[in-house]
Design a protein around this motif. Structure first.
Motif: not given
Length: 480
Positions: A152-155, A162-168, A175-179, A181-184
């Motif tokens: 999450a920090l690196v992303q 883009r999520f995972y630098w590929v999914r727009p 934040f992280g894999p979550f749309a 930030h509160n859920h992360f």
């Protein structure tokens, strides 16, 4: 006899596969953005169905069903029954549909998800039922939480839209894999207390694991604060307070149970209990230092001015963010006080009772307690209270375990659940499948340790049976 001995390793492999599969479901649900999209829900349900199939194969191989149903599962079953009643629909003489739910389709979908979460809870209760499995689960959650926080920090610092630098994506506060930030933050706040609890529960893990736990807790804490979730920060503080109080109780209990004939002075006892709080304070201090190192200005701005993590500089007020939603939710509750508007039907009903102009779609109440009351009325509120009382009774019993590892896991699970329940006052983390799944996994851990401790206490003086329980060969209470 020999045939049964030959089948035993195969059955053990099945048990391990089911336990591993549940951890796979936990990981997938998080990486799939919380499993909030139809495709990810479908895959998550497919994984759980595959685990049920493996369980059925194991039952066939064992030639018997051994099923543990914790007391804490009963409120979930009750909520499922309420949802089923709400999802029933009939037509009157004029052809008009009649139902307790304002949206039968949404209620049925919510019942299906709740049913799969219940199955996952039962799988966790039955296949993480020994000291060895619980220890492995604790280690997994520590390393898993550390990996998720680092990602999450690196992303976050390399965010390219883009999520995972590929999914727009066009979401405003990922934040992280979550749309959201509160859920992360909600996910992290459930995991952070576990490594801290294993540290302060003296003798729970070896020194090298304690160092890893400290590092994991610090990195997860930094990631949570960097997400700029105010609810997450408050919840983290609440869980740390719980750990300090619970850690002190564990230390005092250890002193009382000590068989050492050497008398310990009041000052020495004070120093030993103070050391538990010092560990928590030290970890929180290092988290703060980490935030200062990566840049504290956004955190200070978020806390003092109420700015979101997006680009808007407009000051956020309570009424503009959540107050008006809560006001209209209370109108919904007062109009449907007993059984609510239907599990999962909140978004449909909100448009009926809201005083707003309808330009904003509001699918959640941003308060899990108000949402339970809106969805399922007073009946749902009673069920939620039943679950909370049952689970923290199990936590309290588990913290009495004479095994430091089990006591530490019970303490950490309880602190993680405290955090998410505090956060639920201002958000809807428990309506995100990944977060609900992790919450139920912690609940299963606490429930099992609490039940095992109760059994251990009732078996005192019975020799070998007590030794078996204390050795980690925890005997579940089978049904069937």
């Amino acid at each position: 006899m020999s045939a049964d001995r030959n089948r035993r390793p195969k059955r053990e492999h099945l048990s391990k596969a089911i336990a591993f599969g549940l951890l796979l479901a936990v990981t997938f649900s998080t990486l799939a953005h919380g499993a909030v999209e139809p495709w990810s829900v479908l895959i998550l349900e497919a994984i759980v169905m595959a685990l049920v199939l493996l369980w059925a194969i194991k039952v066939f191989a064992d030639e018997r069903l051994k099923l543990t149903i914790p007391n804490t599962a009963l409120p979930i079953v009750a909520l499922l029954i309420v949802g089923l009643a709400q999802s029933a629909a009939f037509t009157d003489s004029s052809g008009r549909w009649l139902s307790l739910s304002k949206n039968v389709g949404y209620t049925r979908a919510a019942v299906v998800v709740l049913g799969f979460l219940l199955i996952s809870f039962l799988i966790a209760s039955n296949f993480f039922a020994t000291r060895e499995r619980l220890s492995a689960l604790g280690h997994f959650l520590v390393i898993y939480g550390l990996a998720m926080a680092l990602f999450a920090l690196v992303q976050h610092f390399t965010w390219n839209g883009r999520f995972y630098w590929v999914r727009p994506t066009d979401v405003t506060s990922p934040f992280g894999p979550f749309a959201n930030h509160n859920h992360f933050a909600g996910y992290m706040e459930m995991l952070i207390p576990l490594p801290v609890a294993l540290i302060i529960s003296r003798g729970a893990v070896r020194m090298e694991m304690r160092l890893l736990c400290a590092f994991a807790a610090i990195v997860m804490g930094v990631a949570l604060v960097a997400s700029l979730s105010r609810g997450g920060m408050i919840s983290l503080a609440a869980s740390m307070m719980f750990l300090m109080i619970g850690g002190t109780r564990l230390a005092l209990r250890r002193e009382r149970e000590s068989r050492s004939p050497r008398a310990i002075s009041a000052w020495g006892r004070f120093l030993r209990t103070a050391a538990q709080s010092a560990v928590v304070v030290a970890i929180v201090t290092v988290i703060g230092a980490g935030i200062l190192w990566i840049g504290a200005d956004p955190v200070i701005s978020r806390v003092t001015q109420g700015q979101s993590s997006g680009t808007s500089s407009q000051k956020e007020t309570f009424f503009s963010s959540r107050g008006w939603v809560w006001r209209d939710t209370l109108s919904m509750i007062s109009a449907n006080p007993v059984l609510g508007v239907g599990l999962g039907a909140y978004g449909t009903a909100f448009a009926i009772y809201s005083k707003s102009d309808g330009s904003l779609r509001v699918p959640q109440a941003h308060n899990d307690y108000l949402q339970v009351l809106a969805d399922c009325g007073i009946v749902g509120g009673v069920i939620a209270l039943w679950f909370i009382v049952a689970i923290f009774s199990a936590v309290a019993r588990g913290m009495r375990s004479r095994d430091p590892l089990l006591a530490g896991l019970a303490l950490g699970s309880g602190a993680g659940m405290i955090a998410i329940l505090v956060h639920s006052l201002v958000d809807f983390n428990l309506q995100v499948p990944s977060n609900a799944l992790l919450f139920l996994l912690l609940s299963a851990v606490a429930s099992h340790i609490g039940a095992a401790t109760l059994d251990s206490e009732s078996l005192k003086g019975r020799g070998s049976k007590l030794e078996a329980v204390e050795a980690g060969q925890i005997v579940p209470r089978p049904i069937g």
